[in-house]
Design a protein around this motif. Structure first.
Motif, PDB file in Angstrom:
ATOM      1  N   TYR A  73       0.848  -1.193   0.000  1.00 51.11           N
ATOM      2  CA  TYR A  73       0.000   0.000   0.000  1.00 51.11           C
ATOM      3  C   TYR A  73       0.880   1.237   0.000  1.00 51.11           C
ATOM      4  O   TYR A  73       1.764   1.382   0.842  1.00 51.11           O
ATOM      5  CB  TYR A  73      -0.890   0.008   1.251  1.00 51.11           C
ATOM      6  CG  TYR A  73      -1.673   1.291   1.409  1.00 51.11           C
ATOM      7  CD1 TYR A  73      -2.825   1.521   0.664  1.00 51.11           C
ATOM      8  CD2 TYR A  73      -1.252   2.285   2.289  1.00 51.11           C
ATOM      9  CE1 TYR A  73      -3.540   2.694   0.792  1.00 51.11           C
ATOM     10  CE2 TYR A  73      -1.956   3.469   2.425  1.00 51.11           C
ATOM     11  CZ  TYR A  73      -3.107   3.664   1.668  1.00 51.11           C
ATOM     12  OH  TYR A  73      -3.805   4.826   1.795  1.00 51.11           O
ATOM     13  N   SER A  75       0.593   5.190   0.372  1.00 50.48           N
ATOM     14  CA  SER A  75      -0.286   6.323   0.665  1.00 50.48           C
ATOM     15  C   SER A  75       0.272   7.550  -0.034  1.00 50.48           C
ATOM     16  O   SER A  75       1.485   7.679  -0.211  1.00 50.48           O
ATOM     17  CB  SER A  75      -0.362   6.574   2.163  1.00 50.48           C
ATOM     18  OG  SER A  75       0.890   6.940   2.637  1.00 50.48           O
ATOM     19  N   SER A  82       3.728   9.889  -3.364  1.00 46.39           N
ATOM     20  CA  SER A  82       3.609   8.615  -2.664  1.00 46.39           C
ATOM     21  C   SER A  82       4.698   8.439  -1.625  1.00 46.39           C
ATOM     22  O   SER A  82       5.850   8.754  -1.865  1.00 46.39           O
ATOM     23  CB  SER A  82       3.703   7.463  -3.666  1.00 46.39           C
ATOM     24  OG  SER A  82       2.506   7.336  -4.333  1.00 46.39           O
ATOM     25  N   GLU A 195      -8.880  -2.390  -3.300  1.00 48.47           N
ATOM     26  CA  GLU A 195      -7.915  -1.291  -3.108  1.00 48.47           C
ATOM     27  C   GLU A 195      -8.574  -0.073  -2.466  1.00 48.47           C
ATOM     28  O   GLU A 195      -7.996   0.562  -1.579  1.00 48.47           O
ATOM     29  CB  GLU A 195      -7.321  -0.867  -4.453  1.00 48.47           C
ATOM     30  CG  GLU A 195      -6.163  -1.747  -4.912  1.00 48.47           C
ATOM     31  CD  GLU A 195      -5.884  -1.597  -6.412  1.00 48.47           C
ATOM     32  OE1 GLU A 195      -5.393  -2.579  -6.992  1.00 48.47           O
ATOM     33  OE2 GLU A 195      -6.180  -0.521  -6.981  1.00 48.47           O
ATOM     34  N   VAL A 196      -9.781   0.239  -2.919  1.00 47.07           N
ATOM     35  CA  VAL A 196     -10.489   1.403  -2.356  1.00 47.07           C
ATOM     36  C   VAL A 196     -10.818   1.153  -0.889  1.00 47.07           C
ATOM     37  O   VAL A 196     -10.665   2.040  -0.035  1.00 47.07           O
ATOM     38  CB  VAL A 196     -11.757   1.718  -3.197  1.00 47.07           C
ATOM     39  CG1 VAL A 196     -12.694   2.661  -2.465  1.00 47.07           C
ATOM     40  CG2 VAL A 196     -11.352   2.320  -4.538  1.00 47.07           C
ATOM     41  N   ASP A 199      -7.682   1.558   1.112  1.00 43.83           N
ATOM     42  CA  ASP A 199      -7.351   2.980   1.236  1.00 43.83           C
ATOM     43  C   ASP A 199      -8.193   3.628   2.352  1.00 43.83           C
ATOM     44  O   ASP A 199      -7.677   4.413   3.157  1.00 43.83           O
ATOM     45  CB  ASP A 199      -7.601   3.667  -0.112  1.00 43.83           C
ATOM     46  CG  ASP A 199      -6.897   5.003  -0.209  1.00 43.83           C
ATOM     47  OD1 ASP A 199      -5.701   5.059   0.139  1.00 43.83           O
ATOM     48  OD2 ASP A 199      -7.539   5.995  -0.602  1.00 43.83           O
ATOM     49  N   LYS A 203      -6.583   5.242   5.762  1.00 46.75           N
ATOM     50  CA  LYS A 203      -6.836   6.654   6.074  1.00 46.75           C
ATOM     51  C   LYS A 203      -7.519   6.784   7.429  1.00 46.75           C
ATOM     52  O   LYS A 203      -7.216   7.677   8.216  1.00 46.75           O
ATOM     53  CB  LYS A 203      -7.688   7.285   4.978  1.00 46.75           C
ATOM     54  CG  LYS A 203      -6.945   7.307   3.641  1.00 46.75           C
ATOM     55  CD  LYS A 203      -7.174   8.597   2.893  1.00 46.75           C
ATOM     56  CE  LYS A 203      -6.118   8.808   1.820  1.00 46.75           C
ATOM     57  NZ  LYS A 203      -6.413   8.187   0.555  1.00 46.75           N
TER      58      LYS A 203
END
Ligand SMILES: Nc1nc2c(ncn2[C@@H]2O[C@H](COP(=O)(O)OP(=O)(O)OP(=O)(O)O)[C@@H](O)[C@H]2O)c(=O)[nH]1
Ligand SMILES: [Mg+2]
Length: 243
Positions: A73, A75, A82, A195-196, A199, A203
């Motif tokens: 991952y 961020s 990134s 993936e979403v 994320d 977060k």
């Protein structure tokens, strides 16, 4: 101030551990859970995601099962650049959609950090039942507003489709969750949906840690950082996670 707690910290709900920053060969262990009516394609979706394969034979899931996958991952910081890749070990729990397993499967909701809620684009009832699954999640997940991605599956069966894209988007918007049209058969949007969700989880975790507002210099007491302690406390009571 760093947005990451050091390795060894955990996010808990009650006595259960949702996410671990491990000393092993990965940085985070994250548990996702797939739910939705029987036959919508949960097992197929996860099989496509982990192995890139599809089986057209329907073998209903008995109780609960899981698959695993490693991902990296990255961020993006406030400047859009990134950061260092985080090594993620994903544990993907696959639940039985059949009613007779309901009390068993909902018991696993509390252990999951994020949820893939599937319905079948060719089955109206499975779409109507999304509301029931959302209520089940609010009741049994680690907090009342967990991270969820809604997936309208079997997108490849265009000629059999009965659920309109707009109505699915409207429902997702009502709950404030992302929506994807997926196909476990050809892989459309399968990895994207996961993936979403990842994320959203990462977060949320960063927000939880930031909320403690404790400078790095004030950490390290008794082998535990104050920041870590704050993070541990975030999820100890159901419904109390405000991040
Ligand atoms: N064409 C097509 N068929 C699919 C898709 N996803 C699943 N299927 C088929 O739908 C049937 C049910 O899929 P499963 O993945 O077993 O469904 P499930 O949600 O795990 O069902 P339970 O384990 O009973 O809860 C199987 O025959 C799959 O091959 C898809 O995206 N496209
Ligand atoms: Mg299954």
């Amino acid at each position: 101030m760093s947005t990451h707690v050091r390795k060894g910290a955990t996010f808990k709900t009650g006595q259960k551990q949702l996410l671990t920053m491990s000393e092993g060969d990965y940085d985070y262990l994250i548990k996702f859970l797939a739910l939705g009516d029987s036959g919508v394609g949960k097992t197929s979706f996860l099989y496509q995601y982990t192995d890139g394969k599809f089986n057209s034979k329907f073998i209903t899931t008995v109780g609960i099962d899981f698959r695993e996958k490693r991902v990296v991952y990255k961020s993006s910081g406030p400047d859009g650049v990134s950061g260092r890749g985080q090594r993620i070990h994903l544990q993907l729990w696959d639940t039985a959609g059949q009613e007779r397993f309901r009390s068993l499967t909902t018991a696993f909701f509390r252990d999951a950090m994020g949820f893939l809620l599937l319905f079948d684009l060719t089955n109206e009832q499975s779409f109507l039942n999304v509301r029931n699954w959302m209520s089940q999640l609010q009741m049994h997940a680690y907090c009342e507003n967990p991270d969820i991605v809604l997936c309208g599956n079997k997108w490849d069966l265009e000629d059999q489709r009965v659920v309109k894209e707009e109505e699915a988007h409207e429902l997702a918007a009502k709950y404030g969750i992302p929506y994807f049209e997926t196909s476990a058969a050809d892989g459309q949007n399968v990895a994207k949906a996961v993936e979403v969700l990842l994320d959203l989880i990462m977060k949320r975790m960063e927000r939880c840690v930031d909320k403690s507002w404790i400078p790095e210099s004030a950490m390290q007491s008794n082998g535990h950082s104050a920041k870590q302690q704050a993070a541990d406390e975030m999820g100890t009571e159901k419904g109390k996670c405000s991040c």
